[in-house]
Design an enzyme around this catalytic site. Structure first.
Site, PDB file in Angstrom:
ATOM      1  N   GLU A 142      41.550  56.774  36.070  1.00  0.00           N
ATOM      2  CA  GLU A 142      41.628  55.645  36.999  1.00  0.00           C
ATOM      3  C   GLU A 142      40.272  54.970  37.027  1.00  0.00           C
ATOM      4  O   GLU A 142      39.236  55.635  36.959  1.00  0.00           O
ATOM      5  CB  GLU A 142      42.018  56.093  38.411  1.00  0.00           C
ATOM      6  CG  GLU A 142      42.074  54.932  39.389  1.00  0.00           C
ATOM      7  CD  GLU A 142      42.784  55.269  40.701  1.00  0.00           C
ATOM      8  OE1 GLU A 142      43.070  54.342  41.465  1.00  0.00           O
ATOM      9  OE2 GLU A 142      43.054  56.461  40.938  1.00  0.00           O
ATOM     10  N   GLU A 152      51.913  57.613  45.413  1.00  0.00           N
ATOM     11  CA  GLU A 152      51.559  57.975  46.794  1.00  0.00           C
ATOM     12  C   GLU A 152      52.067  56.985  47.837  1.00  0.00           C
ATOM     13  O   GLU A 152      51.352  56.652  48.784  1.00  0.00           O
ATOM     14  CB  GLU A 152      50.034  58.140  46.917  1.00  0.00           C
ATOM     15  CG  GLU A 152      49.478  59.265  46.076  1.00  0.00           C
ATOM     16  CD  GLU A 152      48.002  59.513  46.316  1.00  0.00           C
ATOM     17  OE1 GLU A 152      47.443  58.958  47.279  1.00  0.00           O
ATOM     18  OE2 GLU A 152      47.409  60.266  45.533  1.00  0.00           O
TER      19      GLU A 152
END
Length: 832
Positions: free
Chosen positions: A57, A381
């Protein structure tokens, strides 16, 4: 600074070149601490090639200033306040003369809007991402710029230190017309430095317009534009997959935010089509983690990197439902359908023939052969399970209709348990989801207490992709706890199909998250202790589990929750009053109504916030301060007691934090009401440091400003009941034992070896008898040990935690070894 990297690399190379040392056999023990018994007649779960991978990321400047080898920061002058309030078009640059950034009709293209205008004589200088560009003597660096000019005067490109000492002979570039064209040249470094500056100057009169000012090292990983030392560290892990590009980066900008002046989208979700094609046509974007991302490292480069290191690519696409502390879902069916189509186009880009629309784009970029994509993750998430799952099903249906062999991965929200987790798992099971992505970051004790987490998972239900996990600190003890947990992932390889430590990278000067696997600055990199641990597991996986049982052991029993009582806030102003601690029979252990006008019995633990007694209440008024904990002087030693108080939020983003069981500034529990931007509540436990928190209980929750709440915490040994306004809010029992010893045995069929993996996270050696049953092994084996002080870390200046490989003798179907304190041992045994 490169001396440290050279020393470490040289030591590893020297170790590999030397004959293996011989370790003496461990003395037999009449009464071993542990016995590992192999069930040689049973067949364990197969372990796939994709068992362990990496998660990339763009956090901690992992892309620009990190894996992407570009040396110039803000090369296209696109930084602005949308990225970061402190940014402007000249962030990263210092100017001499008249140098301004402009966004008008003379721009390079509509996606690369801002450019630099020099009205001569003038110039700009860039120091890169870590207060200096790193160059090595004799190495080549490729410069390029897009430029146009109404003057015939040349540009001078130079590389020097801050005091003007030249690092390369300068370049002279003549801009031939007032039409945008790309100009390039090469600089050869004459001196090694990590403090270089790139300068571009126009000496004559007239106007020069510049964009995409770039300096790249000629030498990159496999010539594909990635910083070589960082890419090599990832490749050395031999990962089975690469998950990209995020994370919170993916799903937190699912809706466009338009710049009012230009009606141009400035902050938007990560969309793969923004990141392909010539770099000068890629639109930069605001990064969720507070900076700008150039997209020079885009989807093509991610696929290419995965291929270069032999890993399966695993892209994650936005589901148009936000997560990571945000709660929004799209109500635009057309926008949702466009993202679904974008995902179908992505699969075609990866796998389509060169005659297809997006396969042709891939071929034009230099890769006519398909990348062989087999998996796609949808979302990350999400905090709104109903909205997320409705969107997930639409993505899955569309993908399966066109590409039935693609595995479509769902997720279970941001936590390892709780209402959202249970809701999403139930939905995924009912819908027959193939694989569910779980994420959690917990204390090392949590990992040592939950080694059996996946033992009870449904063997016929969705498979688990543990897409993000880490123990919350960077010490060797954290790595030992992770290693113990990894043995359980392997033992449950029929359920847990993939796992990735996260995050992967951190630039030491730009950190948004800790811990991280690989650290770097502008010219060197080093692996954390967890990097060494992950590498040991990832390069010694095996292809099938050999079932085992363990007897004996030294577990740590749970203790009653005792300690001081506290108060705290997080980006919130609040009033607390009428605090009392009593025993079940009514005896008062602590009482403070603050009517005396002082807080003499209270002291700060965090040292943040503005606390004062105001109008008979203890108040905290700084709405920007995080973790403002104060604690009462009186320590609660009783094992059964009740805490009661009144709490009122007066302003700010979140709710209340009521700490209890406080041992010190790094060991406590707290009841978090209205956390995560007033969307969730939790019981969190800190162990060892304030950063290492785990969630024992979580549920959706919010608090109302200026409403007074009656709060009560009932503690009975290890069991706690939480009551708000007379109603039970939740309860938990922190009664799990801590198991410092863990093991797994796997088989490497190709090499004809058993791999016995033993983790001893305790501070005393573990004498262990290993009974292989009917499995015959050679008397000599190879042993690799990672051991050290549990409080040690690997840093830029030293990497003390390194594996040591030796030859061991005296092996047979039954043998005894002493495994050192705070160690992980891998025994590779040749089977006969």
């Amino acid at each position: 600074m490169a001396r440290f990297r050279s020393r470490t690399a040289g030591a590893i190379a020297a170790l590999a070149a030397l004959p293996l040392a011989v370790a003496p056999p461990a003395a037999a023990a009449a009464d071993p601490d542990y016995t590992i018994t192999v069930d040689s007649a049973a067949t364990g779960a197969a372990i796939g090639d994709e068992m362990y991978g990496v998660f990339f990321e763009d956090i901690n400047y992992a892309a620009d200033g990190g894996l992407y080898a570009e040396l110039v920061r803000n090369r296209s002058f696109e930084f602005n306040a949308t990225d970061n309030r402190s940014y402007s078009g000249l962030t990263g640059w210092t100017a001499t003369g008249t140098a301004t950034t402009v966004d008008d009709g003379n721009r390079l293209n509509d996606r690369n809007r801002t450019y630099l205008q020099l009205t001569g004589p003038a110039g700009v200088t860039n120091a890169g991402f870590n207060s200096g560009l790193a160059v090595q003597k004799g190495k080549l660096y490729d410069f390029s710029v897009w430029a146009r000019s109404d003057s015939g005067s040349p540009l001078t490109v130079s590389l020097a230190t801050a005091d003007g000492s030249a690092l390369a002979a300068p370049l002279k570039i003549t801009v031939k017309s007032n039409t945008w064209s790309r100009y390039a040249g090469t600089l050869r470094a004459t001196t090694t430095s990590d403090a270089g500056r790139l300068s571009v100057a126009a000496s004559g009169a007239g106007t020069h317009r510049l964009d995409m000012v770039s300096l790249f090292p000629r030498e990159t990983y496999k010539g594909h534009g990635l910083r070589k030392d960082l890419a090599e560290k990832v490749a050395a892990l031999r990962p089975g997959f690469v998950r990209f590009p995020g994370g919170c980066l993916v799903n937190t900008g699912s809706h466009y935010a338009y710049d009012a002046a230009s009606n141009f989208p400035r902050a938007r979700s990560y969309q793969w089509k923004d990141t392909i094609g010539p770099v000068e046509t890629r639109a930069t974007n605001a990064n969720f983690w507070g900076y700008n991302q150039s997209y020079g490292l885009g989807y093509y480069e991610y696929f290419q990197f995965s291929e270069d290191i032999g890993a399966a690519p695993l892209p994650v696409v936005p589901a148009l439902v936000t997560g990571c502390g945000q709660n929004r879902a799209t109500d635009d069916p057309a926008l949702l359908q466009r993202h679904i189509q974008d995902t179908l186009d992505l699969i075609e880009f990866a796998n389509g023939p060169v005659t297809s629309t997006w396969g042709k784009v891939r071929a034009r970029m230099g890769h006519p052969k398909p990348f062989g994509l087999t998996m796609v993750g949808v979302g990350n998430e999400e905090n709104l399970p109903d909205e997320y799952f409705a969107n997930f099903l639409k993505f899955r249906d569309a993908i399966k209709a066109k590409y039935p062999k693609i595995t479509v991965i769902s997720n279970s929200g941001p936590d390892d348990m709780g209402v959202t987790f249970d809701n999403l798992w139930a939905k995924n099971k009912a819908a027959g989801t193939e694989m569910v992505d779980e994420h959690y970051y917990n204390s090392p004790n949590w990992f040592l207490q939950n080694n059996n987490r996946y033992d009870s998972y449904d063997r016929n239900g969705p498979k688990v992709f543990l897409g993000e996990y880490a123990s919350q600190d960077a010490k060797f003890f954290n790595s030992l706890a992770e290693a113990a947990y990894m043995t359980s992932l392997e033992r449950n390889a029929d359920v847990v199909k993939m796992a990735a430590y996260a995050p992967l990278f951190a630039n030491i000067d730009n950190v948004q998250w800790r811990p991280d696997l690989i650290w770097f600055d502008n010219d060197e990199s080093w692996g954390s202790t967890s990097y060494q641990m992950q590498k040991l597991f990832m390069t010694n996986v095996g292809d099938r589990v050999v079932p085992t049982k363990v007897s004996g052991g030294r577990v740590v029993q749970p203790q009653p929750i005792t300690g001081r009582v506290g108060l705290s806030t997080w980006r919130t102003a609040a009033r607390y009053d009428d605090l009392k601690v009593t025993t079940p029979d009514g005896s008062v252990l602590l009482s403070d109504d603050f009517n005396d006008g002082n807080a003499d019995g209270w002291s700060p633990l965090a040292g943040r916030g503005t606390w004062a007694v105001t109008d008979g209440a203890y108040t905290q008024t700084d709405v920007a301060a995080e973790d403002t904990m104060v604690a009462a002087a009186t320590g609660i030693t009783a094992t059964d007691y009740d805490i009661s108080l009144k709490a009122t939020k007066t302003a700010g983003d979140e709710g209340f934090l009521i700490p209890f069981g406080i041992k010190d500034s790094g060991s406590w529990y707290w009841w978090n009401l209205g956390g995560w931007n007033n969307t969730q509540g939790a019981i969190e436990k800190a162990t060892g440091s304030a950063a290492a928190k785990e969630q024992l209980l979580t549920r959706p929750d919010s608090v109302t400003t200026n409403q007074t709440y009656d709060l009560r915490i009932e503690v009975r040994g290890t069991r706690v009941t939480l009551i708000r306004d007379g109603e039970v809010w939740g309860s938990f029992d922190d009664n799990k034992v801590t198991e410092p010893f863990a093991q797994v045995v796997t088989r490497d069929t190709r090499k004809g070896e058993l791999i016995v993996k033993v983790v001893n996270a305790s501070t005393t050696p573990a004498i262990t008898k290993i009974n292989l049953g009917k499995i015959k092994v050679a008397s000599t084996g190879r042993m690799t040990v990672l051991a050290g002080d549990p409080g040690e870390q690997n840093t830029r200046s030293a990497e003390p935690i390194q594996p040591v490989t030796t030859t061991v003798r005296g092996l047979s179907s039954t043998f005894t070894r002493e495994f050192p304190a705070s160690s992980v041992t891998f025994l590779r045994l040749e089977t006969r």
